[in-house]
Each structure stands twice: as structure tokens, then as C-alpha cells.
Design a protein around this motif. Sequence first.
Motif, short mmCIF file in Angstrom:
data_model
loop_
_atom_site.label_atom_id
_atom_site.label_comp_id
_atom_site.label_asym_id
_atom_site.label_seq_id
_atom_site.Cartn_x
_atom_site.Cartn_y
_atom_site.Cartn_z
N MET A 21 -18.66 -3.64 -21.47
CA MET A 21 -17.94 -3.73 -19.92
C MET A 21 -17.87 -5.19 -19.52
SD MET A 21 -19.62 -0.55 -17.75
CE MET A 21 -18.90 -0.95 -16.30
N ALA A 22 -19.30 -5.91 -19.88
CA ALA A 22 -18.90 -7.32 -19.52
C ALA A 22 -17.99 -8.21 -20.13
CB ALA A 22 -20.42 -8.04 -19.75
N LYS A 23 -17.97 -7.90 -21.44
CA LYS A 23 -16.48 -8.49 -22.15
C LYS A 23 -15.36 -8.21 -21.50
CE LYS A 23 -14.45 -8.69 -26.70
NZ LYS A 23 -14.39 -8.11 -27.93
N ALA A 24 -15.18 -7.01 -21.21
CA ALA A 24 -13.78 -6.27 -20.77
C ALA A 24 -13.66 -6.96 -19.21
CB ALA A 24 -13.67 -5.10 -20.60
N GLN A 25 -14.61 -7.18 -18.64
CA GLN A 25 -14.50 -8.04 -17.24
C GLN A 25 -13.83 -9.46 -17.44
OE1 GLN A 25 -18.29 -7.06 -15.22
NE2 GLN A 25 -17.27 -5.13 -14.24
N GLU A 26 -14.60 -10.14 -18.53
CA GLU A 26 -14.48 -11.57 -18.65
C GLU A 26 -12.93 -11.48 -19.28
OE1 GLU A 26 -15.59 -14.40 -18.65
OE2 GLU A 26 -17.11 -13.38 -17.31
N GLU A 27 -12.38 -10.27 -19.91
CA GLU A 27 -10.92 -10.57 -20.55
C GLU A 27 -10.00 -10.41 -19.17
OE1 GLU A 27 -10.75 -7.36 -22.98
OE2 GLU A 27 -11.80 -8.52 -24.74
N LEU A 28 -10.54 -9.45 -18.20
CA LEU A 28 -9.73 -9.37 -16.95
C LEU A 28 -9.53 -10.71 -16.29
CD1 LEU A 28 -11.11 -6.09 -15.50
CD2 LEU A 28 -8.65 -6.48 -16.33
N LYS A 29 -10.28 -11.60 -16.32
CA LYS A 29 -10.35 -12.83 -15.40
C LYS A 29 -9.17 -13.50 -16.27
CE LYS A 29 -14.42 -14.87 -15.14
NZ LYS A 29 -15.78 -15.66 -15.19
N GLU A 30 -9.04 -13.31 -17.43
CA GLU A 30 -8.05 -14.24 -18.19
C GLU A 30 -6.73 -13.78 -18.11
OE1 GLU A 30 -9.11 -17.17 -19.33
OE2 GLU A 30 -10.74 -16.87 -18.46
N LEU A 31 -6.43 -12.37 -17.78
CA LEU A 31 -5.27 -11.71 -17.57
C LEU A 31 -4.48 -11.97 -16.22
CD1 LEU A 31 -6.24 -8.61 -19.62
CD2 LEU A 31 -5.10 -10.65 -20.51
N SER A 32 -3.27 -11.79 -16.18
CA SER A 32 -2.49 -11.82 -15.07
C SER A 32 -1.21 -10.87 -15.02
CB SER A 32 -2.01 -13.19 -14.68
OG SER A 32 -1.15 -13.64 -15.58
N VAL A 33 -0.94 -10.59 -14.05
CA VAL A 33 0.18 -9.84 -13.81
C VAL A 33 1.37 -10.37 -12.64
CG1 VAL A 33 -0.63 -7.60 -14.65
CG2 VAL A 33 -0.92 -8.18 -11.87
N GLU A 34 2.46 -10.19 -12.84
CA GLU A 34 3.55 -10.67 -11.91
C GLU A 34 3.98 -9.44 -10.98
OE1 GLU A 34 6.30 -14.09 -12.96
OE2 GLU A 34 7.50 -12.71 -12.77
N GLY A 35 4.14 -9.49 -9.96
CA GLY A 35 4.75 -8.70 -8.94
C GLY A 35 6.03 -9.32 -8.41
N THR A 36 6.90 -8.58 -8.28
CA THR A 36 8.25 -9.23 -7.62
C THR A 36 8.96 -8.31 -6.82
OG1 THR A 36 9.83 -8.05 -9.41
CG2 THR A 36 8.64 -10.16 -9.97
N GLY A 38 12.79 -8.58 -3.96
CA GLY A 38 14.08 -8.83 -3.87
C GLY A 38 15.01 -9.29 -5.12
N GLY A 39 14.66 -8.52 -6.16
CA GLY A 39 15.45 -8.87 -7.31
C GLY A 39 14.83 -10.04 -8.34
N GLY A 40 13.56 -10.35 -7.88
CA GLY A 40 13.14 -11.61 -8.43
C GLY A 40 13.03 -12.71 -7.79
N MET A 41 13.66 -12.79 -6.59
CA MET A 41 13.82 -13.75 -5.68
C MET A 41 12.29 -14.31 -5.16
SD MET A 41 16.79 -14.65 -5.77
CE MET A 41 17.39 -15.54 -4.28
N VAL A 42 11.36 -13.33 -5.13
CA VAL A 42 10.11 -13.59 -4.68
C VAL A 42 8.97 -13.13 -5.73
CG1 VAL A 42 8.12 -13.26 -3.01
CG2 VAL A 42 10.29 -13.58 -2.12
N LYS A 43 8.17 -13.93 -6.37
CA LYS A 43 7.20 -13.60 -7.51
C LYS A 43 5.86 -13.83 -6.76
CE LYS A 43 10.76 -14.47 -10.93
NZ LYS A 43 11.01 -15.44 -12.14
N VAL A 44 5.00 -13.00 -7.39
CA VAL A 44 3.50 -13.30 -6.93
C VAL A 44 2.73 -13.02 -8.26
CG1 VAL A 44 1.59 -12.43 -5.71
CG2 VAL A 44 3.70 -12.59 -4.71
#
Length: 105
Positions: A21-36, A38-44
Motif C-alpha cells: 500500500m505504501a508503495k502504491a501511494q508513492e506511485e500515485l504521487k508520481e502519476l498525473s491525469v489531465e482534465g479538459t 471546451g474541446g481542450g481549450m482549458v486543461k487541468v
Amino acid sequence: MRGMGNMNNMMKQMQKMQKDMAKAQEELKELSVEGTAGGGMVKVVVSGHKEVLDVIIAEDVVDPDDVDMLQDLVLAAINDAMKQADQLVNDKMGRFTQGMNLPGF
């Protein structure tokens, strides 16, 4: 004496699960996702720990006469990214909480 062997095995399994679990939580820290929005006009971009890392707004969508639209697009992109981050967390951590019916997992 037989019960002690089972108890030791259970303790070893619990320790391994905690380590995993600790390893998985560390992996989560390194991962990211992108939300969009307006057809990609705004990205987070959001981390696996649900921290907003970046907000990218295309110049074309910035209209001083329509700030409400830009705000709506930013909110939509954040919500999209957060949903994806939730899914990422569920994918990584769900195996540890399967069958436990814990809120947030």
C-alpha cells in the motif's frame, strides 16, 4: 501451537499488504491525469494525490467580456481531472480495499 503459525502467517501478510500500500501511494504521487474542457481549450493537470499541478488556458478562450464562460470551463476541466484522479486512485488502491466497503475507495 497450530494457531500461532496461522497468526504469524496473518501478520506477515498484513505487513506485506502495508508495504504494498505504501508503495502504491508513492506511485500515485508520481502519476498525473489531465482534465479538459471546451474541446481542450482549458486543461487541468492533477496528481494522483489530487493536487492541481497545472492549469493551461488557450488564449482564444480568454474573453474579458465573457469571464463567466472561462470560469465554467476551468471548473469543468478541474472536475474532469478530479474524476480521472479518483479513477486512478481506485485502480491503484482498490485491490487493498476490495470487499471492505470503505468510503472514498
